[in-house]
Structures are given as structure tokens and as C-alpha cells.
Design an enzyme around this catalytic site. Structure first.
Site: not given
Ligand SMILES: Cc1cc2nc3c(=O)[nH]c(=O)nc-3n(C[C@H](O)[C@H](O)[C@H](O)COP(=O)(O)OP(=O)(O)OC[C@H]3O[C@@H](n4cnc5c(N)ncnc54)[C@H](O)[C@@H]3O)c2cc1C
Length: 490
Positions: A54, A406
Site C-alpha cells: 500500500h 510442475c
Molecule cells: C483479507 C486481508 C487483506 C489484507 N490485505 C493486505 C494488503 O494488501 N496489504 C497489506 O499491507 N496488508 C494486508 N493485510 C494485512 C496483513 O496480511 C497482515 O497485517 C499481516 O499478514 C499480519 O502478519 P502477522 O505476522 O502479524 O500475522 P500472521 O501472519 O497471522 O502470523 C502470526 C503467526 O503467529 C503464530 N502463532 C500464533 N500463536 C502462536 C503461539 N502461541 N506460538 C507460536 N506461534 C504462534 C501463527 O501460527 C502465525 O504464523 C490484509 C489482511 C487480510 C486478512
């Protein structure tokens, strides 16, 4: 496996945020551990989102979302070459189809200016249709953001993790944090099924599970509500419909249903926005898919639904207050949150990582530079992108590059073997898919899936019955099927 050596920082969660934090901390002389509960990184929200870099005009000026979106966009562009990121700066358009929407994109333009987004322009109907001739006849104008782009979100997370691991961060998969030990109000360490790990600091990057992880330490200061977004992904033949990221004018709850190319040459439509109770509900529904097609049709009429090759859903981690929660826990010393990271969390991830590092420094973590830090990942072979001479030379050097596994994406056995044996390599069929694209094409792994399973079994010295699709327990075969589950030995 965990040892009893004192770890400086444990990062809980291997999504894009945890992986970016791991790489940022690898720049310092620290003992850092990243724990992920699944067999691979990037298996939750990071693998199922709109994959857009973005530009940063959406969020309210002054919010963490606004600040870190613009900084993250800039950092991603700087990191592309070093980390080998799959990223294209396509630009984005927010399309207005009424006078009220023209006013709204004018407000977005001003907000983008306040947020420091470079190059924003309001385009006339003619200018917009010149860029995207397949847009609706109702188009009146659009906000154009040249710094927006498309990226492989799981590719980016794996690239951050690989670089972190190459620079000394230890990454342990299938290692859920089940409890957090607190002594005298301070973090003492974490419990996992593999044992207790003592640590001075814990960084909570657990996505939709961040409030659960926080509560494990006795910090009940925020709640995360999962909000689902569903998608339809289309075959490459549909990709000629749009070349930029095409948004509708946004609503209060989401940026709306968009139409976008992917960095791998496909096209997708989505997402919708559905509040849900379960933090693991990523089912898609006929009603949801109908909603996103109808939404996309308003922007680009004639969405070729018959050319869709798969559907998926991801969960936004919506926190109370709506902004990112990045900082020290108000309840527990040594616990730092990177929580509520909903959109634009993918774009903001490297900037979130910088902020988390600054918070740790403020909390007293000594951060001497790691003099051996190497910011560059080793290059990856992309056989399909080589010319004939380079392909032949590669095959002469390693005949595994002469076997296409693939057929949809032209991915060779050599690339699959390299992905399995890379740092933080693939252990599952979907892990191979995310690293190589084997199984991401039109047949969605229908042809290559069993061969990828057999290659994983051979390379990891496992029976095929022990190879998993993605999550713990997701075995694909109950018995070895002659020929189907076999590849040549090497
Ligand atoms: C529909 C949608 C569209 C989006 N579009 C965009 C976009 O176009 N551009 C953008 O910038 N952002 C976008 N986002 C936001 C972006 O995808 C997220 O902000 C980002 O992926 C979050 O990453 P994260 O690492 O915080 O979470 P996650 O990818 O969910 O990672 C968290 C990790 O923690 C692990 N975990 C949880 N609990 C434990 C535990 N107790 N012990 C060990 N591991 C654990 C999980 O298994 C997981 O792998 C979008 C989100 C959604 C849902």
C-alpha cells in the site's frame, strides 16, 4: 530444539511481522529465537491477504498505521534487491463512480499528502481509462498512487526469515508457546511442548492469536477480533483485465472489494469483510464468493468467473481502537507487543520491526551491531525465467533441473530440492508451493502434488505416508501408491 541457554529475545509468531522483526534484530549481537507453532512460516494471515504494497493514503494521519505504512513501503522498495523480493510497483487506482466518491478520493488525496505519500494524483476519466480500459463505464476519475505495488507476501516473510537465519537467528517451527513464565512482574521465559526456554524479552507477533499470547503472560490489556476476507484467484489468462491495483472508493470497515494482478501473473478479486468468532475460521462460502464477484463487477464488468482456479480466505487481526498496538506491555516487564496488525500490516512489517527494535532498546536491551550481518540473500534459480542457453548449462551442471515437475508453472525438480534444503527449507507440500510455485498453477497441484510428496519423502528421508500437506497431521497418503508416489532416487 530449545536449550537452557539464556535467550535475549523470543519472538512468538512467524508471519511477516515476526520474520521482519527477526531480521531486524539479526543486525545486532543478540541471541534471538523465533518460535512458530505450524510446520512452516507464513501459514496464517500472511499467506492469505491482498498482497498489496500500500502507498499509505488510507490511514488517519498520525496513526501508527499511517506512519508505518509509508515507511514500510519505502523500506520494501529498498530491500527488494537484497532479499530477492517478488515485488512490482504497478501503482494503484481508487476509482470514483459518483460525485460523492469524487469528493471522497479528494479527501484521500489530502490525507495521503498529510501522511507523506509521494506522487499522488487525481486522474480524469480519460486518464484512468487510458491506464485501465476495462474499468466500468461509470468511472468518473481516480486517485493514482505510483508507489503502490504487488508483492508475494509469503515470499517476503520467507525471505526475511531466511536472512535472519543466515545471520544467526534460530527459527524453530512446530513449537507453540503454551505458557509464559513471569517472575516478579517480569518475563522469565516461555513454555513449549519441547521444554522451557528462559528469555529476557518476549515479542508477541502472534497475529490473530496475539491477545491469547498476551493473556498467557497475564496481560489482558487488549482483544483481537478476527475479521474474514474471502478471495477468488484467476488463471493467468484472465490477468490481462487489469495491470494496476484497482480499488473502489473505501468504506469505514475496509478498503473494499478490489481487482488486482498478482506478482506471479494471475488476477484476484476480493476481499469482503465478515466478523467471525473463531481465530481459525478460514472457510469460504458460496454467499461470500458471490458478494466479492458482485463487488468486483462494479469496478471491472465481465469478471471471468469460469477462469477462477482457487478460493481462499484470510483473517484480519482487528484490535480495540483499530490502530496497531506496538510497544511494551502495560502489565508485564519484558513483554513487547506487535499486535492488532491488520492491513496495512504486510506493507508496514519492516517498519514495525524497526519500531520493535527501538522499543527493546528503550527497555534496556543492549544492542551492539552484529559486524558479520549480511543483508543479502543468496540468489534463487527460477528456471522458467532463464533463456535456452542458461537452461542447458544448468541441466548439464545438475540434471535435476532437466525434470519439470510442475507443468503449469514450469518448476523443476532442481528448484524443489533446493527449496527443501535451503535455510528454513520446505517440509510440507504447501511449503514447497510457497517457495517454488509448484502447485500454484491452473491444476492447483493435481498433477504435481504426488511427485512433490515423493520428492519431500526422498529428501527428508521419510515414508510418503509421513509427508504433510500443510498443518500438523495433514497427511496426504495412507499407503504408498506405486508409480504415483515415486520419483527417481539420486
Ligand atoms: C483479507 C486481508 C487483506 C489484507 N490485505 C493486505 C494488503 O494488501 N496489504 C497489506 O499491507 N496488508 C494486508 N493485510 C494485512 C496483513 O496480511 C497482515 O497485517 C499481516 O499478514 C499480519 O502478519 P502477522 O505476522 O502479524 O500475522 P500472521 O501472519 O497471522 O502470523 C502470526 C503467526 O503467529 C503464530 N502463532 C500464533 N500463536 C502462536 C503461539 N502461541 N506460538 C507460536 N506461534 C504462534 C501463527 O501460527 C502465525 O504464523 C490484509 C489482511 C487480510 C486478512
Amino acid at each position: 530444539m530449545p536449550s537452557n541457554d539464556r535467550t535475549d529475545v523470543i519472538i512468538v509468531g512467524g508471519g511477516i511481522v515476526g520474520a521482519a522483526i527477526a531480521r531486524e534484530l539479526a543486525k545486532y549481537d543478540l541471541n534471538v529465537l523465533l518460535l512458530e507453532r505450524h510446520p512452516d512460516l507464513a501459514m496464517e494471515t500472511t499467506k492469505a491477504n491482498s498482497a498489496i504494497l500500500h502507498a499509505g493514503f488510507d490511514a488517519s494521519p498520525g496513526s501508527l498505521k499511517a506512519l508505518l505504512n509509508v515507511r514500510g513501503n519505502e523500506l520494501f522498495r529498498q530491500l527488494q534487491a537484497d532479499l530477492g523480493l517478488e515485488l512490482k510497483l504497478t501503482g494503484s487506482l481508487v476509482v470514483a463512480t459518483s460525485a460523492a466518491e469524487m469528493d471522497a478520493i479528494g479527501e484521500l488525496y489530502s490525507r495521503g499528502g498529510e501522511n507523506g505519500v509521494p506522487g499522488l494524483k487525481i486522474l480524469s476519466r480519460e486518464q484512468v481509462l487510458d491506464i485501465e480500459p476495462n474499468l466500468t463505464e461509470q468511472t468518473l476519475g481516480a486517485l493514482h498512487a505510483p508507489t503502490a505495488g504487488i508483492i508475494s507476501p509469503f515470499g517476503a516473510a520467507l525471505a526475511f526469515a531466511e536472512n535472519a537465519a543466515l545471520n544467526g537467528v534460530k527459527i524453530i517451527r512446530e513449537c507453540p508457546v503454551t505458557a509464559i513464565a513471569v517472575t516478579d512482574g517480569r518475563i522469565a521465559g516461555v513454555h513449549t511442548p519441547h521444554g522451557f526456554i528462559a528469555a529476557r524479552f518476549v515479542v508477541n507477533a502472534a497475529g490473530v492469536g496475539a491477545d491469547t499470547v498476551s493473556r498467557l503472560a497475564g496481560d489482558d490489556s487488549f482483544r483481537i477480533k478476527p475479521r474474514k476476507g474471502e478471495y477468488l484467484l484467476f488463471d493467468k489468462k484472465a490477468s490481462c483485465l487489469v495491470k494496476t491495483v484497482v480499488f473502489p472508493t473505501p468504506t469505514k470497515v475496509s478498503k473494499g472489494i478490489l481487482v488486482s494482478p498478482t506478482v506471479h501473473g494471475n488476477m484476484f478479486v476480493g476481499p469482503n469483510a465478515l466478523d467471525c468468532r473463531d481465530a481459525d475460521d478460514v472457510d469460504t462460502s458460496a454467499a461470500g464468493l458471490a458478494e466479492i464477484v458482485a463487488g468486483a463487477e462494479k469496478l471491472v464488468p465481465g469478471i471471468p468467473v469460469g477462469a477462477s482456479i482457487t478460493q481462499f480466505a484470510g483473517l484480519r487481526a482487528v484490535a480495540d481502537g483499530g490502530d496497531f498496538i506496538i510497544g511494551p506491555s502495560p502489565a508485564v516487564g519484558g513483554l513487547v507487543h506487535a499486535a492488532g496488525i491488520q492491513s496495512p500490516g504486510l506493507t508496514a512489517a519492516p517498519a514495525i520491526a524497526e519500531r520493535v527494535a527501538a522499543v527493546l532498546r528503550d527497555l534496556g536491551l543492549e544492542m551492539k551491531p552484529n559486524r558479520r550481518f549480511n543483508p543479502v540473500n543468496p540468489p534463487r534459480v527460477l528456471f522458467s525465467e532463464l533463456d535456452a542457453a542458461a537452461r542447458q548449462a544448468l541441466i548439464r551442471e545438475n540434471p535435476l533441473y532437466g525434470r519439470v515437475i510442475c507443468r503449469c508453472e514450469t518448476i523443476t525438480e532442481g528448484e524443489i530440492v533446493a527449496a527443501i534444503h535451503s535455510v528454513c527449507g520446505a517440509r510440507t507440500v504447501d511449503g514447497v508451493k510457497r517457495r517454488t510455485r509448484a502447485g500454484m498453477g491452473r491444476c492447483q497441484g493435481g498433477f504435481c502434488g504426488p511427485r512433490v510428496t515423493a520428492i519431500l519423502a526422498r529428501e527428508l528421508s521419510l515414508p510418503v505416508t509421513a509427508v504433510r500437506k500443510d498443518t500438523v497431521g495433514s497427511y496426504l497418503f495412507f499407503d504408498k501408491i506405486p508409480r504415483l508416489c515415486e520419483v527417481d532416487s539420486r
